[in-house]
Enzyme design. Structure first.
Site, PDB file in Angstrom:
ATOM      1  N   LYS A   1      38.031 -42.695   5.941  1.00 34.24           N
ATOM      2  CA  LYS A   1      38.667 -43.919   6.058  1.00 34.24           C
ATOM      3  C   LYS A   1      40.085 -44.156   5.856  1.00 34.24           C
ATOM      4  O   LYS A   1      40.765 -44.628   6.294  1.00 34.24           O
ATOM      5  CB  LYS A   1      37.743 -44.769   5.042  1.00 34.24           C
ATOM      6  CG  LYS A   1      38.128 -44.673   3.698  1.00 34.24           C
ATOM      7  CD  LYS A   1      37.050 -43.761   3.230  1.00 34.24           C
ATOM      8  CE  LYS A   1      36.997 -43.291   1.620  1.00 34.24           C
ATOM      9  NZ  LYS A   1      36.026 -42.465   1.337  1.00 34.24           N
TER      10      LYS A   1
ATOM     11  N   ARG B   1      37.912 -24.526   2.903  1.00 36.81           N
ATOM     12  CA  ARG B   1      39.119 -23.556   2.470  1.00 36.81           C
ATOM     13  C   ARG B   1      38.776 -22.400   1.765  1.00 36.81           C
ATOM     14  O   ARG B   1      39.442 -21.707   1.744  1.00 36.81           O
ATOM     15  CB  ARG B   1      39.805 -24.511   1.440  1.00 36.81           C
ATOM     16  CG  ARG B   1      40.760 -25.623   1.989  1.00 36.81           C
ATOM     17  CD  ARG B   1      41.210 -26.549   0.826  1.00 36.81           C
ATOM     18  NE  ARG B   1      40.337 -27.267   0.090  1.00 36.81           N
ATOM     19  CZ  ARG B   1      40.582 -28.034  -0.946  1.00 36.81           C
ATOM     20  NH1 ARG B   1      41.978 -28.247  -1.446  1.00 36.81           N
ATOM     21  NH2 ARG B   1      39.665 -28.572  -1.645  1.00 36.81           N
TER      22      ARG B   1
ATOM     23  N   GLY C   1      29.311 -45.371   3.495  1.00 36.24           N
ATOM     24  CA  GLY C   1      28.325 -44.168   3.241  1.00 36.24           C
ATOM     25  C   GLY C   1      27.192 -44.528   4.184  1.00 36.24           C
ATOM     26  O   GLY C   1      27.464 -44.157   5.472  1.00 36.24           O
TER      27      GLY C   1
ATOM     28  N   GLY D   1      27.626 -40.060  -1.105  1.00 35.97           N
ATOM     29  CA  GLY D   1      26.442 -39.103  -1.460  1.00 35.97           C
ATOM     30  C   GLY D   1      26.007 -37.971  -0.220  1.00 35.97           C
ATOM     31  O   GLY D   1      26.260 -38.606   0.991  1.00 35.97           O
TER      32      GLY D   1
ATOM     33  N   GLY E   1      30.631 -37.457 -13.100  1.00 38.65           N
ATOM     34  CA  GLY E   1      31.043 -37.386 -11.655  1.00 38.65           C
ATOM     35  C   GLY E   1      30.843 -38.502 -10.939  1.00 38.65           C
ATOM     36  O   GLY E   1      31.213 -38.279  -9.700  1.00 38.65           O
TER      37      GLY E   1
ATOM     38  N   LYS F   1      38.432 -49.279   3.725  1.00 42.91           N
ATOM     39  CA  LYS F   1      37.356 -49.506   4.417  1.00 42.91           C
ATOM     40  C   LYS F   1      37.613 -51.036   4.876  1.00 42.91           C
ATOM     41  O   LYS F   1      36.972 -51.310   6.110  1.00 42.91           O
ATOM     42  CB  LYS F   1      36.266 -49.680   3.504  1.00 42.91           C
ATOM     43  CG  LYS F   1      35.707 -47.797   2.940  1.00 42.91           C
ATOM     44  CD  LYS F   1      34.787 -48.166   1.822  1.00 42.91           C
ATOM     45  CE  LYS F   1      34.761 -46.610   1.136  1.00 42.91           C
ATOM     46  NZ  LYS F   1      33.683 -46.644   0.075  1.00 42.91           N
TER      47      LYS F   1
END
Length: 443
Positions: free
Chosen positions: A109, A48, A138, A306, A191, A209
């Site tokens: 997912k 974007r 992940g 991550g 975060g 998932k």
């Protein structure tokens, strides 16, 4: 290496995973080329915001302002979708890529849980790959495990801790005795949790998932609507105290079981024994377990999100394509995927933890026990907790007429019977508030 031309990638979405993938391919490119039999290069990118510092040098890589333009470009062989979301640009660009004859690798997912059958059908018609290792847990290679290593097995159950945010929150609550709201605020500051945490803490992420895991494990169409969802907002320090005394840990567990009446699939807070392997999976880690008739119990654990871990899974899917390994996305061709039969969540059988705020009055406990007996529910234990006497400035719960906590553990029973008993108990007026119930899994 062979004389094959480079495999050309178009990467749409340059967040942490997209940037991590570019770094991985640069750092390990020579080794990957040797292992896959051909070199892999990034031939185009789209995001974007052009010019944003993403911690990776993108100089010399063609920029596409529109993901769909990248998806149909003759300059790429594989479209890597890392945009996110189950509609809009993600869905449109994957459709365009498959129609244009491009292999697709995605970490999305939500997209596959809602549109997986449709997209798998497009890929199948064109003989293309639709790979999604990074969409589940992940960096844990569970998709490849089910697609390849466990193909000779009949799978009876697949379960796991599939959301790192919720697992982090529950771990902190258990260790520190903190309330949900306080730990959530901390997770947002660090975060680990989004400003709007609904997707994580209410079970939707883990449900997406689990829908994909169910499709792979049981040969059914992925169906997010078939997943029963319960989040962790209602879990309190009192529940953790009780779990500790009883020898359990509380985890947000995703479980899919093949039953005679269909696939029972749920995401819910669950008490599991401290001795189980999943009890030690703490913080933002994920874990997935599969039970096969010949393999036995297989448990995988690792980072569920991550940049580096997820990029590793995306790269494994790309390498499969470079090697020419193309298989149906959900193992079976779309025509052979069965529609899920939903047995109904309340047909579940198992043990339950129940916490009630019971008014301390004559006959209250006896009336509760009678309601349980009417539904043929056997109680393993009943513990009534009272605050210590003579604490300065503290009014003791449990004085006549005041609510006091009562914790009950049931033997194995049908959930519909428990729900009926609790409804009658509430109607009788012997409890304050809504009863807390948590399933118990003997893993």
């Amino acid at each position: 290496m062979t004389d094959l031309p480079p495999l050309r990638l178009g990467i749409a979405g340059l967040g942490t995973v997209g940037a991590g993938l570019v770094s991985l391919l640069r750092e390990n490119g020579a080794a990957i080329a040797d292992r896959s039999g051909r070199s892999i290069e990034v031939a185009g990118v789209s995001a974007r915001t052009p010019g944003k510092d993403r911690g990776v040098d993108l100089a010399g890589i063609p920029w596409f302002a529109n993901a769909c333009d990248l998806a149909r470009s003759d300059s790429i062989d594989v479209f890597v979708e890392l945009i996110g979301g189950d509609e809009g640009p993600a869905l449109q660009s994957v459709e365009v890529a498959l129609e244009a004859g491009k292999h697709v690798v995605t970490a999305n997912k939500a997209l596959l849980a809602r549109h997986g059958v449709y997209l798998a059908g497009l890929a199948e018609k064109k003989g293309l790959a639709l790979n999604f290792e990074a969409a589940i847990a992940g960096g844990i290679p569970i998709v490849k495990g089910l697609r390849e290593s466990l193909l000779g097995n009949s799978i009876s159950r697949v379960y796991g801790i599939l959301n790192g945010t919720s697992n982090y929150i529950l771990t902190r609550m258990q260790r520190e005795g903190l309330p949900f709201a306080e730990v959530l605020a901390e997770a947002q500051a660090l975060g680990y949790a989004e400003a709007d945490p609904t997707f994580d803490v209410d079970g939707q992420d883990a449900g997406h998932k689990l829908a994909l895991l169910s499709a792979l494990a049981f040969g059914v169409r992925p169906d997010f609507g078939a997943i029963h969802l319960e989040g962790i907002r209602g879990i309190t320090p009192d529940d953790f105290d009780a779990a500790e005394e009883l020898g359990y840990r509380i985890k947000l567990l995703a479980v899919a079981i093949q039953t005679e009446n269909g696939i029972e699939a749920r995401v819910s807070p669950t008490m599991i024994p401290k001795t189980s392997a999943l009890a030690g999976v703490d913080g933002p880690l994920n874990s997935v377990a599969v039970e096969g008739d010949y393999s036995g119990l297989i448990i995988l654990a690792g980072p569920g999100a991550g940049s580096r871990a997820t990029a590793s899974s995306v790269a494994s899917d790309i390498i499969d394509i470079a090697r020419g390994h193309i298989s149906p996305p959900f193992i079976l061709p779309v025509a052979k995927l069965r529609q899920q039969t939903r047995p109904g969540m309340f047909s579940h059988e198992g043990g339950f933890y129940i916490r009630l705020s019971v008014f301390d009055r004559p006959g209250a406990i006896a009336a509760i026990a009678t309601r349980m007996a009417e539904q043929q529910i056997s109680l393993e234990s009943v513990v009534q907790k009272r605050a210590p006497l003579d604490l300065p400035g503290i009014s003791r719960a449990g004085q006549a007429g005041e609510p006091t906590p009562v914790v009950m553990i049931t033997h194995r029973t049908r959930e519909e019977r428990l729900r009926s008993a609790l409804a009658a108990i509430v109607e009788d007026g012997h409890v304050s508030g809504v009863p807390q119930t948590i399933r118990i899994e003997a893993l």
